[in-house]
Design a protein around this motif. Sequence first.
Motif, PDB file in Angstrom:
ATOM      1  N   PHE A  84       0.820  -1.205   0.000  1.00  0.00           N
ATOM      2  CA  PHE A  84       0.000   0.000   0.000  1.00  0.00           C
ATOM      3  C   PHE A  84       0.858   1.261   0.000  1.00  0.00           C
ATOM      4  CE2 PHE A  84      -1.869   3.289   2.793  1.00  0.00           C
ATOM      5  CZ  PHE A  84      -2.858   3.735   1.941  1.00  0.00           C
ATOM      6  N   LEU A  85       1.916   1.281   0.791  1.00  0.00           N
ATOM      7  CA  LEU A  85       2.782   2.456   0.837  1.00  0.00           C
ATOM      8  C   LEU A  85       3.493   2.683  -0.493  1.00  0.00           C
ATOM      9  CD1 LEU A  85       4.354   2.195   4.409  1.00  0.00           C
ATOM     10  CD2 LEU A  85       2.542   3.729   3.629  1.00  0.00           C
ATOM     11  N   ILE A  86       3.932   1.600  -1.116  1.00  0.00           N
ATOM     12  CA  ILE A  86       4.580   1.739  -2.423  1.00  0.00           C
ATOM     13  C   ILE A  86       3.590   2.272  -3.457  1.00  0.00           C
ATOM     14  CG2 ILE A  86       5.708   0.477  -4.287  1.00  0.00           C
ATOM     15  CD1 ILE A  86       6.859  -1.402  -2.186  1.00  0.00           C
ATOM     16  N   ALA A  87       2.374   1.732  -3.451  1.00  0.00           N
ATOM     17  CA  ALA A  87       1.363   2.214  -4.392  1.00  0.00           C
ATOM     18  C   ALA A  87       0.992   3.666  -4.123  1.00  0.00           C
ATOM     19  CB  ALA A  87       0.117   1.334  -4.302  1.00  0.00           C
ATOM     20  N   PHE A  88       0.987   4.057  -2.854  1.00  0.00           N
ATOM     21  CA  PHE A  88       0.666   5.455  -2.522  1.00  0.00           C
ATOM     22  C   PHE A  88       1.766   6.392  -3.015  1.00  0.00           C
ATOM     23  CE2 PHE A  88      -0.014   9.149   0.188  1.00  0.00           C
ATOM     24  CZ  PHE A  88      -1.391   9.277   0.134  1.00  0.00           C
ATOM     25  N   CYS A  89       3.013   5.955  -2.921  1.00  0.00           N
ATOM     26  CA  CYS A  89       4.106   6.770  -3.462  1.00  0.00           C
ATOM     27  C   CYS A  89       3.999   6.889  -4.983  1.00  0.00           C
ATOM     28  CB  CYS A  89       5.448   6.154  -3.073  1.00  0.00           C
ATOM     29  SG  CYS A  89       5.810   6.214  -1.303  1.00  0.00           S
ATOM     30  N   MET A  90       3.621   5.812  -5.638  1.00  0.00           N
ATOM     31  CA  MET A  90       3.425   5.870  -7.084  1.00  0.00           C
ATOM     32  C   MET A  90       2.271   6.776  -7.467  1.00  0.00           C
ATOM     33  SD  MET A  90       4.015   1.926  -8.273  1.00  0.00           S
ATOM     34  CE  MET A  90       5.644   1.168  -8.198  1.00  0.00           C
ATOM     35  N   ASN A  91       1.305   6.919  -6.565  1.00  0.00           N
ATOM     36  CA  ASN A  91       0.170   7.780  -6.858  1.00  0.00           C
ATOM     37  C   ASN A  91       0.588   9.240  -6.986  1.00  0.00           C
ATOM     38  OD1 ASN A  91      -2.659   8.197  -7.246  1.00  0.00           O
ATOM     39  ND2 ASN A  91      -2.784   8.992  -5.163  1.00  0.00           N
ATOM     40  N   LEU A  92       1.698   9.620  -6.351  1.00  0.00           N
ATOM     41  CA  LEU A  92       2.193  10.994  -6.509  1.00  0.00           C
ATOM     42  C   LEU A  92       2.581  11.275  -7.951  1.00  0.00           C
ATOM     43  CD1 LEU A  92       4.367  11.498  -3.303  1.00  0.00           C
ATOM     44  CD2 LEU A  92       2.222  12.622  -3.867  1.00  0.00           C
ATOM     45  N   TYR A  93       3.234  10.288  -8.578  1.00  0.00           N
ATOM     46  CA  TYR A  93       3.617  10.490  -9.976  1.00  0.00           C
ATOM     47  C   TYR A  93       2.393  10.464 -10.883  1.00  0.00           C
ATOM     48  CZ  TYR A  93       6.084   9.948 -14.401  1.00  0.00           C
ATOM     49  OH  TYR A  93       6.551  10.123 -15.673  1.00  0.00           O
ATOM     50  N   THR A  94       1.348   9.726 -10.466  1.00  0.00           N
ATOM     51  CA  THR A  94       0.122   9.708 -11.260  1.00  0.00           C
ATOM     52  C   THR A  94      -0.623  11.037 -11.154  1.00  0.00           C
ATOM     53  OG1 THR A  94      -0.056   7.327 -10.884  1.00  0.00           O
ATOM     54  CG2 THR A  94      -2.026   8.452 -11.664  1.00  0.00           C
ATOM     55  N   ARG A  95      -0.599  11.650  -9.964  1.00  0.00           N
ATOM     56  CA  ARG A  95      -1.302  12.914  -9.756  1.00  0.00           C
ATOM     57  C   ARG A  95      -0.480  14.105 -10.238  1.00  0.00           C
ATOM     58  NH1 ARG A  95      -6.720  12.073  -8.555  1.00  0.00           N
ATOM     59  NH2 ARG A  95      -6.904  10.273  -7.154  1.00  0.00           N
ATOM     60  N   ILE A  96       0.789  14.148  -9.833  1.00  0.00           N
ATOM     61  CA  ILE A  96       1.672  15.253 -10.203  1.00  0.00           C
ATOM     62  C   ILE A  96       2.561  14.763 -11.345  1.00  0.00           C
ATOM     63  CG2 ILE A  96       3.358  16.933  -9.374  1.00  0.00           C
ATOM     64  CD1 ILE A  96       2.373  16.376  -6.561  1.00  0.00           C
ATOM     65  N   LYS A  97       2.204  15.078 -12.519  1.00  0.00           N
ATOM     66  CA  LYS A  97       2.892  14.549 -13.684  1.00  0.00           C
ATOM     67  C   LYS A  97       4.139  15.378 -13.988  1.00  0.00           C
ATOM     68  CE  LYS A  97      -1.482  12.922 -15.594  1.00  0.00           C
ATOM     69  NZ  LYS A  97      -2.264  13.362 -14.423  1.00  0.00           N
ATOM     70  N   GLY A  98       5.031  14.795 -14.750  1.00  0.00           N
ATOM     71  CA  GLY A  98       6.238  15.498 -15.154  1.00  0.00           C
ATOM     72  C   GLY A  98       7.398  15.216 -14.221  1.00  0.00           C
ATOM     73  N   ASN A  99       8.397  16.087 -14.279  1.00  0.00           N
ATOM     74  CA  ASN A  99       9.615  15.898 -13.495  1.00  0.00           C
ATOM     75  C   ASN A  99       9.372  16.065 -11.996  1.00  0.00           C
ATOM     76  OD1 ASN A  99      11.139  15.463 -15.832  1.00  0.00           O
ATOM     77  ND2 ASN A  99      11.521  17.661 -16.106  1.00  0.00           N
ATOM     78  N   ARG A 100       8.472  16.968 -11.622  1.00  0.00           N
ATOM     79  CA  ARG A 100       8.188  17.143 -10.197  1.00  0.00           C
ATOM     80  C   ARG A 100       7.560  15.899  -9.597  1.00  0.00           C
ATOM     81  NH1 ARG A 100       4.744  22.396  -9.323  1.00  0.00           N
ATOM     82  NH2 ARG A 100       3.572  21.380 -11.011  1.00  0.00           N
ATOM     83  N   GLY A 101       6.629  15.303 -10.306  1.00  0.00           N
ATOM     84  CA  GLY A 101       6.028  14.072  -9.814  1.00  0.00           C
ATOM     85  C   GLY A 101       7.022  12.935  -9.718  1.00  0.00           C
ATOM     86  N   LEU A 102       7.921  12.855 -10.683  1.00  0.00           N
ATOM     87  CA  LEU A 102       8.942  11.817 -10.648  1.00  0.00           C
ATOM     88  C   LEU A 102       9.892  12.026  -9.474  1.00  0.00           C
ATOM     89  CD1 LEU A 102      10.098   9.334 -12.067  1.00  0.00           C
ATOM     90  CD2 LEU A 102      11.477  10.864 -13.487  1.00  0.00           C
ATOM     91  N   ALA A 103      10.251  13.283  -9.215  1.00  0.00           N
ATOM     92  CA  ALA A 103      11.140  13.575  -8.083  1.00  0.00           C
ATOM     93  C   ALA A 103      10.459  13.259  -6.750  1.00  0.00           C
ATOM     94  CB  ALA A 103      11.566  15.037  -8.120  1.00  0.00           C
ATOM     95  N   LEU A 104       9.194  13.613  -6.616  1.00  0.00           N
ATOM     96  CA  LEU A 104       8.461  13.297  -5.387  1.00  0.00           C
ATOM     97  C   LEU A 104       8.323  11.790  -5.190  1.00  0.00           C
ATOM     98  CD1 LEU A 104       5.641  15.998  -5.443  1.00  0.00           C
ATOM     99  CD2 LEU A 104       7.582  15.864  -3.882  1.00  0.00           C
ATOM    100  N   PHE A 105       8.121  11.066  -6.276  1.00  0.00           N
ATOM    101  CA  PHE A 105       8.025   9.605  -6.185  1.00  0.00           C
ATOM    102  C   PHE A 105       9.335   9.007  -5.677  1.00  0.00           C
ATOM    103  CE2 PHE A 105       9.034   5.661  -8.583  1.00  0.00           C
ATOM    104  CZ  PHE A 105       8.252   4.796  -7.843  1.00  0.00           C
ATOM    105  N   VAL A 106      10.456   9.484  -6.177  1.00  0.00           N
ATOM    106  CA  VAL A 106      11.758   8.970  -5.741  1.00  0.00           C
ATOM    107  C   VAL A 106      12.013   9.311  -4.276  1.00  0.00           C
ATOM    108  CG1 VAL A 106      14.252   9.123  -6.105  1.00  0.00           C
ATOM    109  CG2 VAL A 106      12.716   9.017  -8.072  1.00  0.00           C
ATOM    110  N   VAL A 107      11.680  10.537  -3.857  1.00  0.00           N
ATOM    111  CA  VAL A 107      11.936  10.957  -2.482  1.00  0.00           C
ATOM    112  C   VAL A 107      11.073  10.164  -1.499  1.00  0.00           C
ATOM    113  CG1 VAL A 107      11.721  12.881  -0.858  1.00  0.00           C
ATOM    114  CG2 VAL A 107      12.724  13.257  -3.121  1.00  0.00           C
ATOM    115  N   THR A 108       9.791  10.046  -1.789  1.00  0.00           N
ATOM    116  CA  THR A 108       8.904   9.308  -0.878  1.00  0.00           C
ATOM    117  C   THR A 108       9.234   7.827  -0.838  1.00  0.00           C
ATOM    118  OG1 THR A 108       7.294   9.171  -2.704  1.00  0.00           O
ATOM    119  CG2 THR A 108       6.999  10.932  -1.071  1.00  0.00           C
TER     120      THR A 108
END
Length: 237
Positions: free
Chosen positions: A197-221
Amino acid sequence: LVALLSSTQLLCFMPPGRCSSGMAGTPTVADRSWGLQQIKSVVPRTRQAVGGFDAVPLRQFLHLGRYLAIWREKWLGPANLDRANLRITGMDTYALIAAVLLQVILGLYGSVPEPAMDDPRIKYPRLQRIIFELQMVFLMIAVLCSTYTMIMFLLCKIYSVMALGLYKDVSYDLFQKATATQRVRAFWSLIAAMSSFLIAFCMNLYTRIKGNRGLALFVVTTALLIPIIQDWNTIKK
């Protein structure tokens, strides 16, 4: 003794000199830091007795009488209902945690939108699609694992209560031993569900915030999950 226990000097966690006139005044940040350091210095010494002798083996030796109580309960009976209630309450708690987690997972599962290929914010369409599919996979694993945990512990609780209620103490003891492996599997299934669930929730950041910012947030979380899982492993040990 009462005067000593009620003394502010004994209960004070501020540096020397600040407690001479009682607890007047508000402690500063430095005072609180000093108090925390004193507490942390005392906690490791609670496992030792006078003279630096490790008291844990001695305490374990003095508690050998519990084996006699376990033998008497197993062969002569009846079952200790207080301890049985503690075990059943623990199984009930696991089932409740799995049920709450299942509700949260289903809510996230239904709110994840499928990426649109014509969205101008999507810079990496193929990566966006892969993240979405992986998120669905992790959510599916979390749903299956949490459901397994909830049903398994509920069944164990129901049959344990029924056996004790019908004065079948021997059947209760045999049932607990026969289902020990299944309960261990259910516990690890709960850990797998929370991790997925936590991994899927982190992936949801990249689904919601698209682009480089979403990818960076996904890596950090995702990196923040490492100490969380390490703490879980420490507690499990």
